[in-house]
Design an enzyme around this catalytic site. Structure first.
Site, mmCIF file in Angstrom:
data_model
loop_
_atom_site.group_PDB
_atom_site.id
_atom_site.type_symbol
_atom_site.label_atom_id
_atom_site.label_comp_id
_atom_site.label_asym_id
_atom_site.label_seq_id
_atom_site.Cartn_x
_atom_site.Cartn_y
_atom_site.Cartn_z
ATOM 1 N N LYS A 10 -6.873 -0.403 -0.678
ATOM 2 C CA LYS A 10 -6.646 -0.390 -2.120
ATOM 3 C C LYS A 10 -6.568 -1.827 -2.660
ATOM 4 C CE LYS A 10 -4.239 4.091 -1.872
ATOM 5 N NZ LYS A 10 -2.935 4.803 -2.039
ATOM 6 N N TYR A 50 -9.044 11.668 -6.383
ATOM 7 C CA TYR A 50 -7.659 12.135 -6.441
ATOM 8 C C TYR A 50 -7.515 13.428 -7.249
ATOM 9 C CZ TYR A 50 -5.512 8.107 -4.055
ATOM 10 O OH TYR A 50 -5.113 7.178 -3.123
ATOM 11 N N ASN A 113 0.827 1.069 -1.795
ATOM 12 C CA ASN A 113 0.937 1.378 -0.367
ATOM 13 C C ASN A 113 -0.332 1.050 0.435
ATOM 14 O OD1 ASN A 113 -0.665 3.482 -1.154
ATOM 15 N ND2 ASN A 113 0.763 5.116 -0.592
ATOM 16 N N HIS A 116 -5.706 4.202 1.655
ATOM 17 C CA HIS A 116 -5.885 5.655 1.627
ATOM 18 C C HIS A 116 -6.571 6.042 2.922
ATOM 19 C CE1 HIS A 116 -7.239 9.667 0.550
ATOM 20 N NE2 HIS A 116 -8.384 9.314 1.107
ATOM 21 N N GLU A 127 -14.740 13.380 0.882
ATOM 22 C CA GLU A 127 -14.494 12.006 0.432
ATOM 23 C C GLU A 127 -15.602 11.056 0.884
ATOM 24 O OE1 GLU A 127 -10.545 11.149 1.838
ATOM 25 O OE2 GLU A 127 -9.606 12.549 0.427
#
Ligand code: CDP
Ligand code: MG
Length: 138
Positions: A10, A50, A113, A116, A127
């Site tokens: 990310k 998402y 965080n 993913h 995905e």
């Protein structure tokens, strides 16, 4: 079973120069990188990625986070790759993530965080299709 899973580094991970560290851990584990790109993810792609969280209160924020800067998309292949990578990344909330995991070693907050990774084989398939429209090597 050999599986291929999606990993996203990310924007926070890219910003903090953690691309190499995260890829190093994946490769050191014996998993193979079969797709890799640095990109600015279009908002529509992230919203689709998402989609399962659309009704959640954090949806807007997580989409904003993923589009706040470049991300690295990785297709990672190997024996039990989906579960292995999830375990290496650690719990969603870094405060609960074990030391030795990416989140447990480098993150402190759930909204930053760092990575993913696909939650199961079915999600991984969907995905990978979303993030790698080009063909991945067999
Ligand atoms: O990424 P992971 O599969 O571990 O978690 P998730 O439950 O699928 O949530 C997706 C992402 O939304 C998380 O990685 C966080 O970036 C974000 N999130 C958040 O900001 N606040 C929450 N309470 C839950 C998730
Ligand atoms: Mg998830």
């Amino acid at each position: 079973m050999e599986e291929t899973t999606l990993v996203l580094i990310k924007p926070g991970g890219v910003e903090r120069n953690l691309i190499g560290e995260i890829v190093r851990r994946i490769e050191a584990r014996g998993l193979r990188v079969v797709g890799l790109k640095l990109m600015s993810a279009p908002k529509a792609l992230v919203q689709e990625h998402y989609a399962e969280h659309k009704a959640r209160p954090f949806f807007k924020d997580v989409v904003a986070y993923l589009t706040s800067g470049p991300v690295v998309a990785l297709a990672v292949r190997g024996e039990n790759a989906v579960k292995a990578v999830r375990a290496m990344m650690g719990a969603t909330n870094p405060i609960e993530a074990s030391a030795g995991t990416v989140r447990g070693d480098f993150a402190l907050s759930i909204d930053d965080n760092l990575t993913h990774s696909s939650s199961d084989v079915k999600a991984a398939k969907a995905e990978l299709k979303l993030w790698f429209s080009e063909k991945l090597p067999r």
